[in-house]
Design an enzyme around this catalytic site. Structure first.
Site, PDB file in Angstrom:
ATOM      1  N   GLY A  10      66.221  79.559  41.262  1.00 25.27           N
ATOM      2  CA  GLY A  10      67.357  78.671  41.505  1.00 25.27           C
ATOM      3  C   GLY A  10      67.808  77.949  40.255  1.00 25.27           C
ATOM      4  O   GLY A  10      66.988  77.526  39.445  1.00 25.27           O
ATOM      5  N   ARG A  71      66.712  86.427  41.087  1.00 20.99           N
ATOM      6  CA  ARG A  71      65.384  86.642  41.654  1.00 20.99           C
ATOM      7  C   ARG A  71      65.157  88.150  41.667  1.00 20.99           C
ATOM      8  O   ARG A  71      66.064  88.903  41.983  1.00 20.99           O
ATOM      9  CB  ARG A  71      65.284  86.044  43.050  1.00 20.99           C
ATOM     10  CG  ARG A  71      65.366  84.521  43.056  1.00 20.99           C
ATOM     11  CD  ARG A  71      65.217  83.966  44.467  1.00 20.99           C
ATOM     12  NE  ARG A  71      65.131  82.511  44.456  1.00 20.99           N
ATOM     13  CZ  ARG A  71      66.178  81.692  44.493  1.00 20.99           C
ATOM     14  NH1 ARG A  71      67.405  82.208  44.562  1.00 20.99           N
ATOM     15  NH2 ARG A  71      66.026  80.390  44.482  1.00 20.99           N
ATOM     16  N   ASP A 102      57.408  77.797  40.240  1.00 26.91           N
ATOM     17  CA  ASP A 102      56.073  78.405  40.182  1.00 26.91           C
ATOM     18  C   ASP A 102      56.096  79.918  40.379  1.00 26.91           C
ATOM     19  O   ASP A 102      55.281  80.636  39.815  1.00 26.91           O
ATOM     20  CB  ASP A 102      55.131  77.751  41.191  1.00 26.91           C
ATOM     21  CG  ASP A 102      55.721  77.652  42.588  1.00 26.91           C
ATOM     22  OD1 ASP A 102      56.823  78.193  42.808  1.00 26.91           O
ATOM     23  OD2 ASP A 102      55.085  77.036  43.459  1.00 26.91           O
ATOM     24  N   THR A 125      63.562  72.745  38.813  1.00 31.25           N
ATOM     25  CA  THR A 125      63.938  72.920  40.219  1.00 31.25           C
ATOM     26  C   THR A 125      64.265  71.563  40.812  1.00 31.25           C
ATOM     27  O   THR A 125      63.510  70.605  40.639  1.00 31.25           O
ATOM     28  CB  THR A 125      62.817  73.581  41.044  1.00 31.25           C
ATOM     29  OG1 THR A 125      63.138  73.474  42.438  1.00 31.25           O
ATOM     30  CG2 THR A 125      61.464  72.946  40.795  1.00 31.25           C
ATOM     31  N   ASP A 127      63.995  70.775  43.760  1.00 31.40           N
ATOM     32  CA  ASP A 127      63.047  70.471  44.833  1.00 31.40           C
ATOM     33  C   ASP A 127      61.929  69.547  44.361  1.00 31.40           C
ATOM     34  O   ASP A 127      61.300  68.866  45.172  1.00 31.40           O
ATOM     35  CB  ASP A 127      62.436  71.753  45.382  1.00 31.40           C
ATOM     36  CG  ASP A 127      63.480  72.722  45.917  1.00 31.40           C
ATOM     37  OD1 ASP A 127      64.584  72.260  46.255  1.00 31.40           O
ATOM     38  OD2 ASP A 127      63.198  73.928  45.980  1.00 31.40           O
ATOM     39  N   ASP A 129      58.946  70.234  43.435  1.00 31.78           N
ATOM     40  CA  ASP A 129      57.769  70.567  44.231  1.00 31.78           C
ATOM     41  C   ASP A 129      56.737  71.396  43.484  1.00 31.78           C
ATOM     42  O   ASP A 129      55.988  72.164  44.079  1.00 31.78           O
ATOM     43  CB  ASP A 129      58.196  71.308  45.505  1.00 31.78           C
ATOM     44  CG  ASP A 129      58.925  72.625  45.216  1.00 31.78           C
ATOM     45  OD1 ASP A 129      59.259  72.883  44.039  1.00 31.78           O
ATOM     46  OD2 ASP A 129      59.166  73.390  46.161  1.00 31.78           O
ATOM     47  N   ARG A 171      63.692  72.749  50.213  1.00 30.21           N
ATOM     48  CA  ARG A 171      62.768  73.686  50.875  1.00 30.21           C
ATOM     49  C   ARG A 171      61.850  72.912  51.818  1.00 30.21           C
ATOM     50  O   ARG A 171      62.316  72.226  52.722  1.00 30.21           O
ATOM     51  CB  ARG A 171      61.979  74.497  49.853  1.00 30.21           C
ATOM     52  CG  ARG A 171      62.829  75.474  49.058  1.00 30.21           C
ATOM     53  CD  ARG A 171      61.973  76.443  48.265  1.00 30.21           C
ATOM     54  NE  ARG A 171      61.121  75.783  47.283  1.00 30.21           N
ATOM     55  CZ  ARG A 171      60.363  76.441  46.417  1.00 30.21           C
ATOM     56  NH1 ARG A 171      60.349  77.769  46.423  1.00 30.21           N
ATOM     57  NH2 ARG A 171      59.625  75.801  45.543  1.00 30.21           N
ATOM     58  N   ARG A 257      72.929  71.369  43.406  1.00 33.15           N
ATOM     59  CA  ARG A 257      72.440  72.099  42.226  1.00 33.15           C
ATOM     60  C   ARG A 257      73.401  72.028  41.044  1.00 33.15           C
ATOM     61  O   ARG A 257      73.019  72.327  39.913  1.00 33.15           O
ATOM     62  CB  ARG A 257      72.222  73.573  42.585  1.00 33.15           C
ATOM     63  CG  ARG A 257      70.953  73.830  43.354  1.00 33.15           C
ATOM     64  CD  ARG A 257      70.692  75.322  43.362  1.00 33.15           C
ATOM     65  NE  ARG A 257      69.555  75.667  44.184  1.00 33.15           N
ATOM     66  CZ  ARG A 257      69.215  76.908  44.493  1.00 33.15           C
ATOM     67  NH1 ARG A 257      69.966  77.907  44.055  1.00 33.15           N
ATOM     68  NH2 ARG A 257      68.175  77.161  45.231  1.00 33.15           N
TER      69      ARG A 257
END
Length: 325
Positions: A10, A71, A102, A125, A127, A129, A171, A257
Site C-alpha cells: 500500500g 503486490r 512486514d 503504512t 495502519d 501496525d 486493517r 492514503r
C-alpha cells in the site's frame, strides 16, 4: 557502488519525500541511485532506471509514490526471484532500500537468503501496525486527513442535531480510529482492541442528549466489520433505533492514503532514508528494518519484526476507555 529504492504494498504519504531524499543523499555520498518502478513486479520485469535529480525534482509535497507500487504473487516463486536478481546484476546493484510493510520485508528477506542482496526496510503504512516501531511513515498525514474530515462532518452533524459514524482504515489495527477519536473529541470509539458496552454507552449518550448535546461523533475502525465487534451499518442502526438520533455514516476509504505529506512525515522520511543508506554503506550484511522507538532510530532483524503482533500502547488505550462505556 549502486543502491536502489522501491516501494511495495500500500502507498502512503511520505514515500515521495523518502524517494527524493534517497536520490539526493546517494549523490552526496558519491553513490549511484537507482529507482525500481512498480514494486516487486517491476523488480521481476526489470523496470529499473538510474536516477537523476530531475527524476525527483518537485515531488517533496506530493502524496503517493512516484515510482509506483504493487503486490506480487509471482515473487513467491523462485524462478521469478532469480529473474529479479539477474535484473539487478545488469545494473551492478546489490543493495536495496524498500518502503513497505512486514509482507514486503519478508519478501526481501527471502530474496536476501536466495541471492545475498542486502536491504533495509523502512516501515511505511498508514495502519501503523508493524511490530517493533512506534511510528510508520505516512501515519501522521493519514491522521491529519481523518482529523480534517471529522471536523467537517461534525460541523454538518451539529447543524442538524445528528450523529455521525466515521469509519477509518487500518486493517485489523484500530490505531487510526483510536488516535482520531481522542484528538477529535469523539463521544464513541469502536476498535478491535477495546471491549465496549453498548448499554453503558447508550445510557451515557441519552443523558448527554437530555442535557443539551446537539450531536454525536463516533470513530470506528474498519477491522470491526470482520465479526470482531459491531460493524458500521449496525452502529448506525443502533444509534437511530436505540439512542433515537438521526445518523449518517462516512467511510473515508483511500482518501486517507493520499494528500500532501505533513512536515513530520517529510522529516521522518528524510531521517529513515539517510540512516538506511548509512547502514547499507557500512559493513551491513544482513537484511534489517529501521524502527523508531522512544524518539530514537535503531535497526532490528526481520525475525524481530515478525516475532509478535503489533499492539497499541496501553496509555493510548487508557485514554479512550471512557469512550467505550
Amino acid at each position: 557502488m549502486a543502491i536502489a529504492i522501491m516501494t511495495s504494498g500500500g502507498d502512503c504519504a511520505g514515500m515521495n519525500p523518502a524517494i527524493k531524499q534517497f536520490v539526493d543523499y546517494c549523490y552526496t555520498n558519491e553513490v549511484q541511485p537507482y529507482l525500481i518502478y512498480d514494486g516487486l513486479e517491476g523488480l521481476i520485469d526489470g523496470a529499473i532506471k538510474a536516477a537523476t535529480y530531475e527524476d525527483v525534482a518537485g515531488i517533496m509535497h506530493e502524496g503517493g509514490t512516484k515510482i509506483r507500487s504493487s503486490r506480487s504473487k509471482r515473487f513467491f516463486e523462485y524462478e521469478y526471484r532469480k529473474q529479479a536478481f539477474e535484473n539487478l546484476q545488469k545494473h551492478g546493484i546489490d543493495k536495496i532500500v524498500i518502503l513497505g510493510g512486514d509482507g514486503s520485508f519478508r519478501a526481501l528477506n527471502q530474496f536476501h537468503k536466495d541471492f545475498g542482496v542486502n536491504f533495509v526496510g523502512i516501515p511505511a503504512t498508514i495502519d501503523n501496525d508493524i511490530y517493533g516501531t512506534e511510528y510508520c511513515l505516512g501515519v501522521d498525514t493519514a491522521l491529519n486527513i481523518i482529523r480534517q474530515a471529522t471536523d467537517a462532518v461534525r460541523d454538518t452533524s451539529a447543524s442538524f442535531r445528528r450523529a455521525c459514524v466515521i469509519e477509518t482504515m487500518g486493517r485489523d489495527c484500530g490505531y487510526l480510529a483510536l488516535v482520531s477519536a481522542i484528538t477529535c473529541g469523539a463521544e464513541i470509539c469502536i476498535i478491535p482492541e477495546l471491549e465496549y458496552d453498548l448499554d453503558s454507552i447508550g445510557k451515557r449518550l441519552k443523558g448527554e442528549l437530555a442535557n443539551g448535546r446537539k450531536y454525536i461523533v463516533c470513530l470506528v475502525a474498519e477491522g470491526c466489520n470482520k465479526d470482531k465487534c459491531i460493524s458500521t451499518p449496525n452502529l448506525v442502526r443502533w444509534l437511530e433505533e436505540d439512542i433515537g438520533i438521526e445518523t449518517r455514516a462516512t467511510i473515508l476509504g483511500h482518501v486517507q492514503r493520499g494528500g500532501n505529506p505533513t512536515v513530520f512525515d517529510r522529516l521522518m522520511a528524510s531521517e529513515f532514508v539517510s540512516y538506511s543508506i548509512d547502514k547499507l554503506l557500512s559493513d551491513h550484511k544482513e537484511g534489517s528494518v529501521i524502527v523508531y522507538k522512544k524518539s530514537e532510530f535503531e535497526f532490528v532483524s526481520i525475525e524481530h519484526v515478525n516475532s509478535q503482533k503489533y499492539k497499541i500502547r496501553e496509555d493510548l488505550l487508557e485514554l479512550a476507555k471512557r469512550l467505550v462505556n
